[in-house]
Write an enzyme that holds these catalytic residues in place. Structure first.
Site, mmCIF file in Angstrom:
data_model
loop_
_atom_site.group_PDB
_atom_site.id
_atom_site.type_symbol
_atom_site.label_atom_id
_atom_site.label_comp_id
_atom_site.label_asym_id
_atom_site.label_seq_id
_atom_site.Cartn_x
_atom_site.Cartn_y
_atom_site.Cartn_z
ATOM 1 N N ASP A 37 37.884 27.786 34.547
ATOM 2 C CA ASP A 37 36.418 27.637 34.533
ATOM 3 C C ASP A 37 35.826 28.028 33.186
ATOM 4 O O ASP A 37 35.096 27.262 32.554
ATOM 5 C CB ASP A 37 35.774 28.562 35.581
ATOM 6 C CG ASP A 37 35.778 27.965 36.958
ATOM 7 O OD1 ASP A 37 36.645 27.122 37.224
ATOM 8 O OD2 ASP A 37 34.910 28.359 37.764
ATOM 9 N N GLY A 44 31.717 25.455 43.337
ATOM 10 C CA GLY A 44 32.824 24.865 42.603
ATOM 11 C C GLY A 44 32.429 24.241 41.274
ATOM 12 O O GLY A 44 33.227 23.560 40.639
ATOM 13 N N LEU A 45 31.197 24.491 40.818
ATOM 14 C CA LEU A 45 30.775 23.920 39.536
ATOM 15 C C LEU A 45 30.752 24.964 38.421
ATOM 16 O O LEU A 45 30.289 24.687 37.313
ATOM 17 C CB LEU A 45 29.395 23.255 39.669
ATOM 18 C CG LEU A 45 29.319 22.027 40.581
ATOM 19 C CD1 LEU A 45 27.916 21.453 40.576
ATOM 20 C CD2 LEU A 45 30.316 20.952 40.158
ATOM 21 N N GLY A 46 31.237 26.152 38.718
ATOM 22 C CA GLY A 46 31.365 27.162 37.660
ATOM 23 C C GLY A 46 30.048 27.829 37.288
ATOM 24 O O GLY A 46 29.856 28.254 36.146
ATOM 25 N N SER A 47 29.145 27.960 38.264
ATOM 26 C CA SER A 47 27.828 28.530 37.973
ATOM 27 C C SER A 47 27.907 29.921 37.315
ATOM 28 O O SER A 47 27.206 30.190 36.337
ATOM 29 C CB SER A 47 27.031 28.561 39.282
ATOM 30 O OG SER A 47 26.116 29.598 39.294
ATOM 31 N N PRO A 95 24.187 24.341 41.109
ATOM 32 C CA PRO A 95 24.262 24.929 42.449
ATOM 33 C C PRO A 95 25.265 26.104 42.452
ATOM 34 O O PRO A 95 26.325 25.992 41.831
ATOM 35 C CB PRO A 95 24.778 23.783 43.319
ATOM 36 C CG PRO A 95 24.502 22.536 42.558
ATOM 37 C CD PRO A 95 24.526 22.907 41.102
ATOM 38 N N VAL A 96 24.903 27.201 43.127
ATOM 39 C CA VAL A 96 25.798 28.384 43.109
ATOM 40 C C VAL A 96 26.874 28.269 44.188
ATOM 41 O O VAL A 96 26.709 27.534 45.164
ATOM 42 C CB VAL A 96 25.032 29.725 43.283
ATOM 43 C CG1 VAL A 96 24.085 29.960 42.130
ATOM 44 C CG2 VAL A 96 24.301 29.768 44.606
ATOM 45 N N ALA A 114 30.358 31.372 35.545
ATOM 46 C CA ALA A 114 30.868 31.332 34.163
ATOM 47 C C ALA A 114 29.845 30.692 33.228
ATOM 48 O O ALA A 114 29.714 31.090 32.062
ATOM 49 C CB ALA A 114 32.187 30.554 34.116
ATOM 50 N N ALA A 115 29.093 29.714 33.745
ATOM 51 C CA ALA A 115 28.093 29.051 32.900
ATOM 52 C C ALA A 115 26.949 30.016 32.587
ATOM 53 O O ALA A 115 26.485 30.081 31.436
ATOM 54 C CB ALA A 115 27.567 27.802 33.595
#
Ligand code: PMV
Length: 303
Positions: free
Chosen positions: A141, A94-97, A90-91, A99-100
């Site tokens: 991140d 807070g999940l680092g989309s 999810p963008v 950087a991933a």
């Protein structure tokens, strides 16, 4: 040709980490961004879920800058390929989309060149691309995503990979509210400028609880770790980065028997995490869905 990179979760220390406090973050390896390489007539970056998304070499965008930076690092021209992004992360949550996706793009290009870079060099390039969205990110991140290992991260200090802790179970739940990290970070900066003494005290309290969390992880003391999550959430509320929806999910997780719960990442929306015993995880997950979470994930975190 395929490449991927994981999402990440900050366990404790977000926001304060920007001010030199340590943070602990773990990879979320089951939730990933993927990039496939397709031959093309010119370099392009596209996104499967968003048919209008097209970046070319002319665009001033961090992903394009990253491709150019990698090309010079491996001494090759940017190739005429289409890099197609498909992401399950999810963008703005807070999940680092960001950087991933950047990491998956970099790995896809390196695979295409049959080249490799030391992880430190790749991490530095991904950090560089993060500055475009976040201004001055702490670097937590990109570090946890590039190494895909649990880390104890402190700005300006050598990366410490955590190899020695007991597995534990988290439920991750997304409020569905997209919240740009950059705004929350600059609001905390304004608070800090307005009252440095108070904020410094808050950061010191967070620093102490991060170190206590590390000790709790190492001894497998989940009840203590849960209490530290709750305390961290309270301090993040004081920093004004929570929101009613996050507070509601946190309260619901605790009411369903979670050992502790807190927002994770930039806040103001995005994700929260709940620490549970493995046998309570599905009940907590169902309760969080019932309380309005739009996306949930149960994860067993291991060294
Ligand atoms: O919202 P995310 O996943 O980008 O996490 C940001 C973490 C902060 O500590 C708020 C900012 C930073 O640069 O570390």
């Amino acid at each position: 040709m395929n490449a991927s990179a994981c999402a990440k979760i900050i366990l404790v220390g977000e926001h304060a980490v920007v001010y030199g406090v340590p943070a602990i973050a773990v990879p979320l390896s089951s939730v990933r961004a993927y990039v496939t390489v397709h031959l093309a007539t010119a370099f392009a970056i596209t996104a499967e879920a968003n048919a209008g998304f097209l970046l070319t070499l002319q665009d001033d965008h961090p992903f394009v800058q990253l491709a150019c930076g990698l090309a010079s690092a491996v001494n090759a021209p940017v190739p005429p390929v289409e890099l197609r992004i498909q992401s399950d992360i999810p963008v703005a949550s807070g999940l680092g989309s960001g950087a991933a996706i950047a990491t998956a793009l970099a790995r896809a290009l390196l695979n295409h060149w049959q080249a490799s870079l030391p992880q430190e060099a790749l991490n530095a390039l991904i950090y560089q691309s993060e500055t475009y969205y976040h201004g001055t990110p702490s670097g937590v991140d990109n570090t946890v995503i590039v190494y895909e290992k649990p880390v104890y991260f402190r700005r300006g200090h050598p990366i410490r990979i955590l190899t020695n802790f007991r597995p534990f179970t988290l439920v991750v739940a997304n409020t569905g509210i997209a919240a740009p990290t950059r705004e929350a970070v600059s609001d905390v900066r304004r608070l800090y400028e307005a009252d440095r003494e108070r904020l410094t005290r808050t950061f010191e309290q967070i620093a102490a609880l991060v170190d206590q969390s590390l000790a709790a992880l190492q001894t497998g003391d989940a009840p203590t770790l849960g209490r530290l999550f709750n305390r961290n959430h309270e301090l993040l509320r004081e920093l004004t980065v929570s929101c009613p929806e996050l507070d509601q999910l946190v309260a619901r997780a605790l009411a369903t028997g979670a050992l502790g719960a807190k927002l994770s990442g930039g806040g103001r929306g995005g994700n929260m995490i709940a620490l549970t015993s493995p046998d309570r995880a599905l009940a907590v997950e169902a309760a969080l869905r019932d309380a309005g979470a739009v996306w949930t994930n149960v994860v067993e975190v291991k060294p």
